[in-house]
Enzyme design. Structure first.
Site, PDB file in Angstrom:
ATOM      1  N   GLU A   1       0.880  -1.094   0.033  1.00 51.33           N
ATOM      2  CA  GLU A   1      -0.078   0.020   0.066  1.00 51.33           C
ATOM      3  C   GLU A   1       0.748   1.235   0.122  1.00 51.33           C
ATOM      4  OE1 GLU A   1      -2.799   0.118   3.273  1.00 51.33           O
ATOM      5  OE2 GLU A   1      -3.139  -1.882   2.919  1.00 51.33           O
ATOM      6  N   ASP A   2       1.961   1.332   0.678  1.00 49.22           N
ATOM      7  CA  ASP A   2       2.522   2.509   0.987  1.00 49.22           C
ATOM      8  C   ASP A   2       4.022   2.635   0.287  1.00 49.22           C
ATOM      9  OD1 ASP A   2       0.533   2.837   2.989  1.00 49.22           O
ATOM     10  OD2 ASP A   2       2.010   2.665   4.749  1.00 49.22           O
TER      11      ASP A   2
END
Length: 184
Positions: free
Chosen positions: A59-60
């Site tokens: 996600e990051d």
């Protein structure tokens, strides 16, 4: 060792984009390390602990699910995939996106749910301590999330429930105190 490789990999990936922990400005890896420690404390296996270190990475950061599969194998990759949010900004407002991710987590394995409980414990404690305004939104989301996480580790589930319950009890006590002060 798998866990040590995951720790180093996650540290490098989060550091490569300069990611820091909100509120404390610590290196971001502090959070995945805390999640991994919580998972280890309830007897999580090596793959679960590795996935705990890697749980936010897709996600990051620039790391892809395919890279996780290549470097850590199918079991760890599956756990990371189960933990990775699938909602996108175009899916609607925050409430709609969280509902999409919650439904998906409802179908996750008990092992992934155990990691998510550890994540919830780590994040909730941090947010309640540092951002009481956002905590109102966040804790409502976590209250709903607990509805789909009961297949995770029972001691972590109880711990997460306690955090949520105590948060709401404290909010109610503050509300009553404010109301009592207004009546004076």
């Amino acid at each position: 060792m798998l866990v040590e490789r995951a720790k180093v990999f996650a540290s490098a990936a989060h550091a490569a984009i300069g990611q820091r922990r909100r509120y404390t400005d610590e290196p971001y890896i502090v959070h995945p390390a805390e999640v991994a420690g919580i998972v280890a404390s309830v007897g999580g296996d090596e793959e679960m602990i590795a996935a705990a270190y890697l749980h936010d990475i897709v996600e990051d950061t620039q790391i892809t699910q395919e890279m996780i599969l290549e470097f850590f194998g199918p079991s760890v990759a599956k756990l990371v995939e189960e933990l990775t949010d699938v909602s996108r900004p175009q899916d609607g407002n925050r409430q709609a996106r969280k509902e999409i991710d919650r439904r998906r987590l409802g179908n996750a394995s008990p092992r992934a749910k155990t990691i998510k409980l550890a994540d919830l414990i780590s994040n909730s404690t941090n947010i309640i301590q540092h951002d009481r305004w956002f905590a109102k939104v966040y804790m409502q989301e976590k209250k709903l999330l607990l509805e789909v996480l009961s297949e995770g580790d029972s001691s972590l589930y109880q711990r997460a429930q306690t955090i949520v319950s105590e948060y709401y009890a404290e909010q109610e006590a503050r509300r009553l105190l404010r109301r009592g002060e207004q009546d004076v």
